[in-house]
Design a protein around this motif. Structure first.
Motif, short mmCIF file in Angstrom:
data_model
loop_
_atom_site.label_atom_id
_atom_site.label_comp_id
_atom_site.label_asym_id
_atom_site.label_seq_id
_atom_site.Cartn_x
_atom_site.Cartn_y
_atom_site.Cartn_z
N PRO A 20 33.12 55.96 -46.37
CA PRO A 20 33.21 54.66 -45.70
C PRO A 20 32.40 54.54 -44.41
N ALA A 21 32.25 55.61 -43.65
CA ALA A 21 31.54 55.53 -42.37
C ALA A 21 30.26 56.36 -42.43
N PRO A 22 29.10 55.73 -42.30
CA PRO A 22 27.85 56.49 -42.30
C PRO A 22 27.76 57.49 -41.15
N SER A 23 28.50 57.26 -40.07
CA SER A 23 28.47 58.20 -38.95
C SER A 23 29.03 59.56 -39.37
N THR A 24 29.93 59.56 -40.36
CA THR A 24 30.47 60.82 -40.88
C THR A 24 29.36 61.63 -41.54
N ILE A 25 28.49 60.95 -42.27
CA ILE A 25 27.36 61.63 -42.93
C ILE A 25 26.44 62.24 -41.87
N SER A 26 26.16 61.50 -40.79
CA SER A 26 25.27 62.04 -39.77
C SER A 26 25.92 63.23 -39.05
N LEU A 27 27.24 63.20 -38.87
CA LEU A 27 27.95 64.34 -38.28
C LEU A 27 27.84 65.55 -39.18
N TRP A 28 28.11 65.36 -40.48
CA TRP A 28 28.01 66.46 -41.44
C TRP A 28 26.59 67.03 -41.48
N GLN A 29 25.61 66.16 -41.43
CA GLN A 29 24.22 66.60 -41.46
C GLN A 29 23.89 67.44 -40.22
N ARG A 30 24.34 67.01 -39.06
CA ARG A 30 24.09 67.76 -37.83
C ARG A 30 24.78 69.13 -37.87
N LEU A 31 26.04 69.15 -38.31
CA LEU A 31 26.76 70.42 -38.41
C LEU A 31 26.07 71.36 -39.40
N TYR A 32 25.64 70.83 -40.53
CA TYR A 32 24.96 71.65 -41.55
C TYR A 32 23.65 72.20 -41.02
N ASN A 33 22.89 71.39 -40.29
CA ASN A 33 21.61 71.85 -39.74
C ASN A 33 21.81 72.92 -38.67
N GLU A 34 22.88 72.82 -37.90
CA GLU A 34 23.12 73.79 -36.82
C GLU A 34 23.75 75.09 -37.32
N GLY A 35 24.69 74.99 -38.28
CA GLY A 35 25.44 76.19 -38.65
C GLY A 35 25.48 76.52 -40.12
N GLY A 36 24.80 75.77 -40.95
CA GLY A 36 24.82 76.03 -42.39
C GLY A 36 26.11 75.55 -43.02
N ILE A 37 26.34 76.00 -44.24
CA ILE A 37 27.50 75.53 -45.00
C ILE A 37 28.81 75.97 -44.38
N THR A 38 28.82 77.10 -43.67
CA THR A 38 30.05 77.57 -43.05
C THR A 38 30.54 76.64 -41.93
N ALA A 39 29.62 75.89 -41.32
CA ALA A 39 30.01 74.96 -40.26
C ALA A 39 30.82 73.78 -40.81
N LEU A 40 30.74 73.54 -42.12
CA LEU A 40 31.47 72.43 -42.73
C LEU A 40 32.84 72.83 -43.24
N GLU A 41 33.19 74.10 -43.18
CA GLU A 41 34.50 74.56 -43.64
C GLU A 41 35.58 74.08 -42.67
N PRO A 42 36.79 73.81 -43.18
CA PRO A 42 37.86 73.33 -42.29
C PRO A 42 38.27 74.40 -41.29
N LYS A 43 38.61 73.95 -40.12
CA LYS A 43 39.05 74.84 -39.05
C LYS A 43 40.56 75.02 -39.14
N PRO A 44 41.11 76.17 -38.73
CA PRO A 44 42.56 76.33 -38.75
C PRO A 44 43.22 75.39 -37.75
N LYS A 45 44.37 74.87 -38.13
CA LYS A 45 45.08 73.92 -37.28
C LYS A 45 46.24 74.61 -36.59
N GLY A 46 46.66 74.02 -35.50
CA GLY A 46 47.82 74.53 -34.78
C GLY A 46 47.46 75.54 -33.72
N ARG A 47 48.47 75.97 -33.05
CA ARG A 47 48.32 76.93 -31.97
C ARG A 47 48.12 78.33 -32.55
N PRO A 48 47.19 79.11 -32.01
CA PRO A 48 47.02 80.47 -32.52
C PRO A 48 48.24 81.33 -32.18
N PRO A 49 48.53 82.32 -33.02
CA PRO A 49 49.70 83.15 -32.75
C PRO A 49 49.54 83.95 -31.48
#
Length: 84
Positions: A20-49
């Motif tokens: 729905p939002a083209p800005s999401t595509i540009s964010l994904w593209q920037r992350l992919y260009n900077e860090g590769g496919i691993t930059a698009l993986e979900p980050k862990p949520k919550g407080r670290p133990p």
């Protein structure tokens, strides 16, 4: 990769993949260009133990001459709290 292979604009890619939002595509593209496919993986949520659980000090019956400086400081802290 699809944008590069098919020479799509951000808006065209958003329409093709039903994003729905083209800005999401540009964010994904920037992350992919900077860090590769691993930059698009979900980050862990919550407080670290916590690194290590709290262990209350228990006084030892060792002679003062056999205690390390750290043990002496813990003993002193314990005695001060006990006195207060």
């Amino acid at each position: 990769q699809s944008m590069q292979q098919d020479q799509l604009s951000i808006n065209q890619a958003a329409a093709r993949f039903n994003v729905p939002a083209p800005s999401t595509i540009s964010l994904w593209q920037r992350l992919y260009n900077e860090g590769g496919i691993t930059a698009l993986e979900p980050k862990p949520k919550g407080r670290p133990p916590m690194s290590k659980p709290f262990k209350p000090f228990t006084p030892t019956n060792k002679p003062v001459t056999q205690m390390t400086p750290q043990e002496l400081m813990q003993e002193l802290e314990y005695r001060r709290v006990e006195t207060d």
